[in-house]
Design a protein around this motif. Structure first.
Motif, short mmCIF file in Angstrom:
data_model
loop_
_atom_site.label_atom_id
_atom_site.label_comp_id
_atom_site.label_asym_id
_atom_site.label_seq_id
_atom_site.Cartn_x
_atom_site.Cartn_y
_atom_site.Cartn_z
N VAL A 483 -15.89 1.04 -4.17
CA VAL A 483 -15.95 -0.39 -4.44
C VAL A 483 -15.87 -1.17 -3.13
CG1 VAL A 483 -14.66 -2.32 -5.45
CG2 VAL A 483 -15.03 -0.22 -6.79
N GLY A 484 -14.91 -0.77 -2.27
CA GLY A 484 -14.77 -1.48 -1.00
C GLY A 484 -16.02 -1.38 -0.15
N LYS A 485 -16.61 -0.19 -0.06
CA LYS A 485 -17.78 0.00 0.79
C LYS A 485 -19.02 -0.67 0.22
CE LYS A 485 -19.49 3.55 3.87
NZ LYS A 485 -19.33 4.95 4.31
N SER A 486 -19.11 -0.71 -1.13
CA SER A 486 -20.28 -1.32 -1.76
C SER A 486 -20.24 -2.84 -1.70
CB SER A 486 -20.38 -0.87 -3.23
OG SER A 486 -20.55 0.53 -3.33
N LEU A 487 -19.03 -3.40 -1.87
CA LEU A 487 -18.91 -4.85 -1.93
C LEU A 487 -18.59 -5.46 -0.57
CD1 LEU A 487 -16.97 -5.36 -5.29
CD2 LEU A 487 -19.44 -5.27 -4.89
N TRP A 491 -16.34 -4.28 6.30
CA TRP A 491 -14.90 -4.14 6.52
C TRP A 491 -14.59 -2.72 6.97
CZ3 TRP A 491 -10.99 -7.84 5.96
CH2 TRP A 491 -11.44 -9.10 5.53
N SER A 492 -13.66 -2.63 7.89
CA SER A 492 -13.34 -1.31 8.46
C SER A 492 -12.53 -0.46 7.50
CB SER A 492 -12.57 -1.47 9.78
OG SER A 492 -11.38 -2.22 9.57
N ASN A 493 -11.65 -1.09 6.70
CA ASN A 493 -10.81 -0.34 5.77
C ASN A 493 -11.33 -0.59 4.35
OD1 ASN A 493 -8.83 0.91 4.27
ND2 ASN A 493 -7.15 0.23 5.60
N SER A 494 -12.37 0.13 3.97
CA SER A 494 -13.01 -0.11 2.68
C SER A 494 -12.08 0.25 1.51
CB SER A 494 -14.31 0.69 2.59
OG SER A 494 -14.07 2.06 2.85
N SER A 495 -11.24 1.26 1.68
CA SER A 495 -10.35 1.66 0.58
C SER A 495 -9.35 0.55 0.26
CB SER A 495 -9.60 2.95 0.94
OG SER A 495 -10.49 4.03 1.05
N GLU A 496 -8.77 -0.05 1.28
CA GLU A 496 -7.80 -1.12 1.06
C GLU A 496 -8.45 -2.32 0.40
OE1 GLU A 496 -4.78 -4.00 3.63
OE2 GLU A 496 -5.60 -2.16 4.54
N LYS A 500 -7.76 -3.92 -3.47
CA LYS A 500 -7.47 -5.34 -3.75
C LYS A 500 -8.43 -5.88 -4.80
CE LYS A 500 -5.66 -6.40 0.87
NZ LYS A 500 -5.91 -7.15 2.13
N ILE A 501 -9.71 -5.55 -4.67
CA ILE A 501 -10.71 -6.04 -5.62
C ILE A 501 -10.43 -5.50 -7.02
CG2 ILE A 501 -13.16 -5.93 -6.23
CD1 ILE A 501 -13.73 -5.90 -3.17
N LEU A 502 -10.14 -4.20 -7.09
CA LEU A 502 -9.92 -3.56 -8.39
C LEU A 502 -8.67 -4.09 -9.08
CD1 LEU A 502 -10.85 0.05 -7.26
CD2 LEU A 502 -12.02 -1.21 -9.08
N MET A 503 -7.65 -4.43 -8.32
CA MET A 503 -6.38 -4.87 -8.90
C MET A 503 -6.42 -6.36 -9.27
SD MET A 503 -4.50 -2.17 -9.06
CE MET A 503 -2.82 -2.72 -9.28
N ASP A 504 -7.38 -7.10 -8.75
CA ASP A 504 -7.49 -8.54 -9.03
C ASP A 504 -8.58 -8.76 -10.06
OD1 ASP A 504 -7.67 -11.26 -9.10
OD2 ASP A 504 -7.76 -11.54 -6.93
N LYS A 505 -8.18 -8.96 -11.31
CA LYS A 505 -9.16 -9.09 -12.39
C LYS A 505 -9.95 -10.39 -12.30
CE LYS A 505 -6.61 -6.15 -15.59
NZ LYS A 505 -5.97 -6.02 -16.92
N ASN A 506 -9.54 -11.29 -11.45
CA ASN A 506 -10.29 -12.54 -11.28
C ASN A 506 -11.53 -12.34 -10.43
OD1 ASN A 506 -8.46 -14.17 -12.77
ND2 ASN A 506 -7.07 -14.19 -11.02
#
Length: 726
Positions: A483-487, A491-496, A500-506
C-alpha cells in the motif's frame, strides 16, 4: 533373466541343497505358535492322506498337532517341511463364503499352517506362515523369496546396493529419495526429504533405518489370524495383518499390510501393489496401481488410482487419478479421474479438483521442479501450475493456466488471472470475507474424519494455529509495504506510510495496489481488498489469542486477578516460528534440536524419534497458548506484564463479537446457495430442493457451529461476570 532349471523332485522345498537350507528359510518367526506342539503323522493318517489323493515326497517332513483330521485334506501336494495346525470338523464363514476347514486341491511347500485354516485351490504356496482361521481360496501363486524385505528399504546379507528400494519423493529427478520402512510417518518422510545439503544427517537417516531391521535372509511371509484371501493371482513376499481381506487382487509383492479387527484393511479387484507399506484400516480397490509407496492408516486408493514413488498421509483419499513423486500430508483429497499431481509437497487438508495438473514438469526445461503448498491447498477446476511454485496456507486458485512461477505468501487468498488485462489478482483473506462456511468446515470435517485409533501425534486441523497466524503477521507487513509503495512511491519508508494509510479509515484507497516478487513475470500483480484483509488479519490474530485463553480449562475457574497472574508468567515469551512436519506443528527451534540430536547419535532408532514427536504433541496445546499470548502482545505492542483487567475485558468482548460474526458469515455464505435463483432453477419448488440438498435449517455443520458459538459466548460471559464482580 532367470533360467528354467531341472532338479530332482525330492529336493523341492529344501532349497535344493542342505547347505542352502541352513542359510535360507531357517528363521521362521513362529510368533503365533510359540507353545504349539507338533508330531509326526501316524501310519493310519498317512494311509488316509494317500487314499484322499494327497502326495508328499517325504511324509515324515509333514508335522501335525494332536487335533488333526486327515479326512479334511484332499487332492493336495506337500513338499519340504510342512507344519499343519489343528483341523476340526468345522467350516469357516465370511459374508456369503462358506468353506470347510482343511486343505483341498492345493500345493504347499515349506510352510506352517495355523489352526482351522480353510485352504482351497491354492495352486502354489511356498515359505508361508498362516495364522488361525485363515481362508485362502482360489489363489494362483503365493511365494516368498530367499531375502524378503516386505516393503522396507533395506538390504539383506550379500545383496548389492542396486537391490535397495527407494521412494523418490517431491522431485522427479530422484534428488530427495527416502528409504521406506514399516512404521514410517509423514513427519519422518518430511524431515528426510529436507536438509539434503546435510550429508551427516542424511547418512544417519539411512543408518537408523538399517538398524531397525535384521539383515539376515530366510524370513517367511506371514498371514495373520482370520485373514481372507480369495480369487487372487500373485501374492509374494508379504506380511498381512489380522482380519485383512484381499479379493480379486492381480499382484501384491514386497508389501507389508497392517490390519487389526478394529481397523481392517481391504484390497480389492484388479489391484497391483508392489514395494510398499499399507497402514491400518486402509481401502485399496478397483484397479489401483501402487508402486514404491507408503499408504498411511485409514486412507483409500480406489477406482484405478495410480500412486507411484509417493507417500500418502493418514485419512486421505485418492481416486482415479495419477500421483507421482509426491509427499502428501494427512487429510488429502483427490477424487477425479483427470487430475494429476507430481513432484509436490502438499502439507495437508488439501483438495484437488478435476482437471488440475499440479507439478507437471512438462512446462519446465528439466524434470527437477517442485511445488510446495501449505495446509488447505485448494486448486480449482483445470488449474495448471508451473514449477517452481510455493503457496501459503489455504490458497484457493481459480480455474486457469498459470504460466509463470508463483510465490504466494499471503494465506487464505484467492488467486486468479485477469486474462483481459493480463495481470494476476490476489484477494487476501478471501475465505473469511466471502466463504466462511467452507473455511470453517474444513477444520471440522477433517477433525471428524481422523479415524486413527491411537492419536499420539497431534495433527493440527484448525484454521487458527501458529502456522497460519505467523503467515498473517507476514501478510500484515506485505500489505503495509504494498500500500505504501503503491500510493506513496516517493517515500523512503513505504511500510510505515502504508500502515498509517491502512489504519486511517478516512483515507480512501481508490487505486490499484501492486505486489512484488509474487510472480516470475513482468506483468502486474494486483492485490484487492487491502484494507479489508489488513483489518481482518488483525482481528483474527486477536481472536486467536482469546480462543486459546478461554479454551484453557484450568483458567476458566480463576478470577480475573488470578488469570492475569497466570498470563504474566509467560511474560518472557516470544512468538516462535512453527514448522508443519507432517501435519504436526512444531517450533522450528525444537525441530532443529531434534535434527542435531540425530546427528549426535542421541537416538538409537526411529521409535525413539517418534517418542519425541509424541512428547511435542503432548505439549502442543501449551505451546499454542504461549504463541497466542506472544502474538497478541506483539500485535498490540503491549507486553504481557502490562496487561490489565481493562485490556482483557476489551479482548474478550471483541472476541465475542468476532465469534458471532464468524457464525453469521457461516450461515450467510451457505444461505446464498438457497436464495440464488440460478441454483434454485433446477428444482420444481423449495420442497424438492430441500429433499435433494437438505434444508438449511437441518444443516449439521451450521447447527454444530451454532452450539459451539453459544458455548463460547457462555464461557466468555462467565469470565466477564467474574470481572464485573471483582
Amino acid at each position: 533373466m532367470g533360467k528354467v532349471k531341472k532338479l530332482p523332485l525330492e529336493k523341492l522345498g529344501y532349497d535344493h541343497t542342505d547347505e542352502k537350507l541352513e542359510r535360507h528359510y531357517h528363521l521362521r518367526s513362529n510368533k503365533n505358535k510359540i507353545d504349539k506342539k507338533y508330531r509326526h503323522l501316524s501310519t493310519e493318517e498317512k494311509a488316509i492322506l494317500i487314499q484322499n489323493h494327497n502326495y508328499s515326497t517325504d511324509w515324515n517332513s509333514v508335522m501335525v498337532t494332536d487335533t488333526f483330521n486327515p479326512q479334511q485334506i484332499k487332492n493336495s501336494k506337500f513338499y519340504g517341511n510342512v507344519w499343519i495346525g489343528n483341523i476340526s470338523s468345522q467350516y469357516l464363514n465370511y459374508k456369503d463364503l462358506n468353506l470347510a476347514c482343511g486343505i483341498y486341491n492345493s500345493q504347499i511347500i515349506n510352510s506352517e499352517i495355523g489352526d482351522d485354516n480353510a485352504i482351497h485351490y491354492v495352486r502354489y504356496m511356498s515359505n508361508y506362515i498362516t495364522g488361525d482361521e485363515v481362508i485362502l481360496m482360489n489363489v494362483n501363486d503365493m511365494e516368498t523369496s530367499p531375502a524378503p524385505k516386505f516393503g522396507n528399504g533395506i538390504l539383506k546379507e550379500g545383496e548389492q546396493e542396486d537391490k535397495r528400494i527407494w521412494i523418490e519423493l517431491c522431485n522427479e529427478n530422484g534428488g530427495r529419495p527416502i528409504l521406506p520402512f514399516d512404521g514410517m510417518q509423514a513427519t519422518d518422510a518430511y524431515i528426510w526429504t529436507r536438509n539434503r545439503h546435510d550429508a551427516r544427517l542424511q547418512s544417519k537417516f539411512i543408518e537408523l533405518t538399517e538398524k531397525s531391521f535384521t539383515n539376515k535372509a530366510g524370513y517367511y511371509s506371514e498371514i495373520g489370524n482370520q485373514v481372507v484371501i480369495k480369487n487372487c493371482d500373485m501374492i509374494h513376499d508379504v506380511i498381512i495383518g489380522d482380519h485383512a481381506y484381499l479379493k480379486g487382487v492381480n499382484k501384491v509383492k514386497n508389501v507389508t499390510i497392517h490390519s487389526i479387527e478394529s481397523a481392517i484393511t481391504q484390497i480389492g479387484e484388479g489391484c497391483e501393489i508392489v514395494n510398499g507399506i499399507i497402514g491400518y484400516g486402509c481401502r485399496v480397490f478397483y484397479g489401483v496401481k501402487a508402486v514404491r509407496f507408503i499408504l498411511s492408516s485409514f486412507s483409500q486408493l480406489k477406482y484405478g488410482a495410480r500412486l507411484i514413488n509417493s507417500f500418502l498421509g493418514d485419512n486421505s483419499t485418492i481416486s482415479c487419478c495419477e500421483v507421482l513423486n509426491s509427499l502428501l500430508f494427512p487429510a488429502h483429497e483427490q477424487h477425479h479421474n483427470n487430475s494429476f499431481l507430481c513432484a509436490s509437497l502438499i502439507m495437508g487438508q488439501s483438495n484437488m479438483a478435476a482437471g488440475a495438473t499440479i507439478g507437471s514438469n512438462h512446462n519446465s526445461r528439466a524434470a527437477d521442479g517442485e511445488i510446495i503448498a501449505k495446509r488447505g491447498f485448494w486448486p480449482g477446476l483445470c488449474v495448471s501450475l508451473k514449477h517452481n511454485s510455493k503457496f501459503a496456507s489455504y490458497s484457493l486458485i481459480v480455474k486457469g493456466d498459470f504460466l509463470y512461477e508463483l510465490d504466494i505468501k499471503i494465506p487464505f487468498s484467492l488467486i486468479s488471472t485477469d486474462v483481459q488485462n493480463d495481470r494476476l489478482i490476489i484477494v487476501p483473506g478471501y475465505w473469511f470475507l466471502y466463504n466462511m462456511y467452507a473455511v470453517m468446515r474444513n477444520s471440522k470435517k477433517f477433525e471428524a474424519r481422523d479415524r486413527r485409533t491411537i492419536k499420539n501425534q497431534y495433527l493440527e486441523y484448525d484454521v487458527f494455529a501458529p502456522d497460519t497466524i505467523n503467515e498473517m503477521f507476514d501478510s500484515l507487513a506485505i500489505i503495509e509495504k504494498a500500500v505504501g509503495k503503491s500510493l506513496m512511491p516517493n517515500w523512503s519508508n513505504s511500510s510505515e506510510e502504508g500502515r498509517k494509510i491502512l489504519m486511517d479509515k478516512n483515507i480512501k484507497i481508490s487505486q490499484d495496489i501492486f505486489l512484488e516478487n509474487v510472480e516470475n513475470s513482468k506483468r502486474k500483480v494486483v492485490m484487492l481488498k487491502p484494507r479489508e484483509s489488513y483489518s481482518l488479519f488483525r482481528k483474527l490474530i486477536r481472536h486467536y489469542a482469546a480462543l486459546q485463553i478461554l479454551n484453557k480449562e484450568e483458567w476458566n475457574k480463576l478470577d480475573m486477578e488470578e488469570l492475569l497472574s497466570h498470563i504474566k508468567n509467560y511474560s518472557n515469551s516470544t512468538r516462535k516460528v512453527f514448522e508443519n512436519i507432517g501435519g504436526q506443528l512444531v517450533p522450528k527451534e525444537d525441530l532443529q534440536g531434534l535434527l542435531d540430536g540425530i546427528k549426535a547419535d542421541q537416538f538409537e532408532n526411529w521409535h525413539q524419534i517418534h517418542k519425541q514427536y509424541h512428547a511435542w504433541s503432548s505439549n502442543y496445546l501449551e505451546e499454542k497458548l504461549v504463541h497466542a499470548l506472544a502474538s497478541l502482545a506483539e500485535l498490540s505492542n503491549k507486553p504481557l506484564a502490562l496487561w490489565d483487567i481493562d485490556f482483557l475485558t476489551d479482548l474478550i468482548e471483541e472476541s465475542k463479537a468476532t465469534q458471532r460474526w464468524i457464525y453469521d458469515e457461516i450461515y450467510k455464505s451457505r444461505e446464498k446457495d438457497y436464495t440464488n435463483p440460478f441454483r434454485k432453477m433446477v428444482y420444481e419448488n423449495e420442497e424438492e430442493m430441500n429433499i435433494v440438498v437438505g434444508s438449511l435449517a437441518d444443516n449439521a455443520f451450521i447447527n454444530t457451529m451454532k452450539e459451539e458459538t453459544a458455548d463460547y459466548l457462555a464461557k466468555a460471559d462467565h469470565i466477564l461476570n467474574k470481572i464485573n464482580i471483582h
